[in-house]
Enzyme design. Structure first.
Site, mmCIF file in Angstrom:
data_model
loop_
_atom_site.group_PDB
_atom_site.id
_atom_site.type_symbol
_atom_site.label_atom_id
_atom_site.label_comp_id
_atom_site.label_asym_id
_atom_site.label_seq_id
_atom_site.Cartn_x
_atom_site.Cartn_y
_atom_site.Cartn_z
ATOM 1 N N ARG A 282 35.078 -45.930 76.340
ATOM 2 C CA ARG A 282 34.671 -46.730 77.167
ATOM 3 C C ARG A 282 35.305 -48.015 77.654
ATOM 4 N NH1 ARG A 282 31.313 -51.071 78.513
ATOM 5 N NH2 ARG A 282 29.460 -50.754 80.328
ATOM 6 N N CYS A 283 35.861 -48.295 76.387
ATOM 7 C CA CYS A 283 36.744 -49.718 76.502
ATOM 8 C C CYS A 283 38.088 -49.461 77.426
ATOM 9 C CB CYS A 283 37.269 -50.134 75.030
ATOM 10 S SG CYS A 283 35.805 -50.628 73.937
#
Length: 412
Positions: free
Chosen positions: A399-400
């Site tokens: 996600r980052c």
């Protein structure tokens, strides 16, 4: 469903259609042990292997019909005239904490001598070593005091975590003010992309936060739970005051969101963002690090009269709060490390809770988090498993490393 706006993100889990990444570059080779803390790293990734891992991540997305675009390409394509190139370089240099006007002019000449826009952008990301510049000759006091520091301009090694400098929500963008001076310069690329790139400049993209604000907020703390509800973490990287500003702008710009849930989590590096401890993986399922559950407080922010905010503390267990706000019968929390305190701590540090949903119940995860991955599979979640032994050294997961630009809407 036809989506004509270049930004369309009304959930965390709707089928991912377009995503922005940044392929790690030479900025990682400008990490040195003495200055890791300054640059927000704990270790030095091996660039060649990190690029292989990142290319594999991008290919997994493409294999699942996701359009992958790159930050460095979009930024380069935004510099559509010589005037814009010079404007960008001057703004970049003004934010680079350069000591002395002569040094600054040297750097301006160096950057503007680069004719290819992408090469220019990549150089601004990599930083500039003093060894790349001619000797200044007579030095002023600031030059002499700073003589042992190896960089004329710091690198931006955190850029492959594209989630943080800006965040998409609805048809809008939160162009963030970052926790660290090192990372705050990253938001300049977003400014130029959304103002000048042919893909975005005529779309009149609503800005829900501005990089000129004085309080900090980062994209890892900004989650779109549904077309009605946002979640934002009060964390090491995001101030409570920033969430109030964001909420006011979201409501004022009529993006469709009716509520912002503010999650108050611990203020430390291991829980730096909400998405390091909590991500949505399906309509009614979330991954979570169990260590945050005991002290977690959730506040509900809605629009009151005359543009004022109404803020109340949510009551009940987290599962109940989420179920009520998402209009589902029950929410399941899938605990990182399977609830085992040792496995949970180890796998959360390696981003076991930081999943990227590419469709409801379908997520990208690192291979190394075997306990958590097994729990996700037991809960019926489909996994796309990627290697990340070098990428994870920057303390960030799938996600980052991804900024969704377009997701399909969920069924009503």
């Amino acid at each position: 469903m036809e989506m004509t706006h270049p930004i369309h993100v009304f959930s965390e889990i709707g089928k991912l259609k377009t995503v922005m990444l940044h392929r790690p570059g030479k900025e990682l080779e400008n990490l040195v042990p003495d200055y890791l803390e300054r640059l927000l790293f704990d270790d030095i990734p091996y660039l060649e292997q990190a690029q292989i891992e990142h290319d594999n991540f991008a290919q997994v997305l493409r294999d699942n019909d996701v359009e992958v675009v790159y930050l460095e390409d979009l930024a380069a394509e935004s510099l559509t005239s010589q005037e814009l190139r010079e404007q960008f370089v001057d703004e970049y240099l003004n934010e680079a904490s350069i000591k002395g006007s002569r040094r600054k002019e040297q750097l301006r000449q160096l950057l503007l001598s680069i004719k290819d826009n992408k090469e220019l952008i990549e150089k601004t990301m990599a930083g500039v070593q003093k060894a790349e510049l001619p000797e200044l000759g007579a030095k002023n006091l600031s030059d002499m005091v700073d003589s042992d520091y190896p960089f004329a301009i710091d690198p931006m090694p955190n850029l492959y975590f594209t989630r943080d400098p800006f965040a998409t929500m609805g048809n809008g963008v939160s162009l963030n003010h970052m926790y660290s001076v090192t990372r705050n310069r990253e938001t300049l690329y977003g400014k130029y992309i959304f103002m000048y790139h042919p893909r975005f400049k005529d779309a009149d993209v609503p800005m829900t936060y501005d990089r000129s604000e004085t309080t900090r907020i980062e994209g890892g703390d900004e989650l779109v739970l549904s077309k009605d509800v946002m979640a934002v973490g009060i964390s090491q990287r995001t101030d409570a005051a920033s969430i109030e500003k964001l909420a006011k702008n979201i409501f004022a710009k009529k993006l469709g969101f009716k509520k912002v849930l503010a999650f108050s989590i611990a203020n430390n590096r291991k829980f730096m963002h909400l998405d390091t401890v909590f991500t949505m993986v399906d309509y009614d399922k979330f991954s979570i690090h169990p260590e945050i559950e005991g002290d977690l407080t959730v506040y509900s922010i809605t629009e009151g009269d005359n543009g004022k905010l109404t803020i109340t503390a949510e009551k009940g267990a987290l599962e109940e709060i989420l179920a009520n706000n998402l209009n589902v019968e029950k929410v399941t929390l899938i605990r990182c490390g399977g609830g085992n305190i040792t496995a949970a701590a180890r796998e959360q540090w390696n981003d076991g809770s930081n999943t990227l949903a590419i469709a409801p119940g379908e997520v990208v995860v690192y291979d190394r988090n075997t306990v958590t991955n097994k729990k996700l599979e037991e809960a019926g979640i489909k996994l796309h498993v990627i290697p990340g032994s070098e990428l994870v050294r920057g303390r960030g997961g799938p996600r980052c490393m991804s900024m969704p630009l377009v997701r399909e809407d969920l069924p009503k």
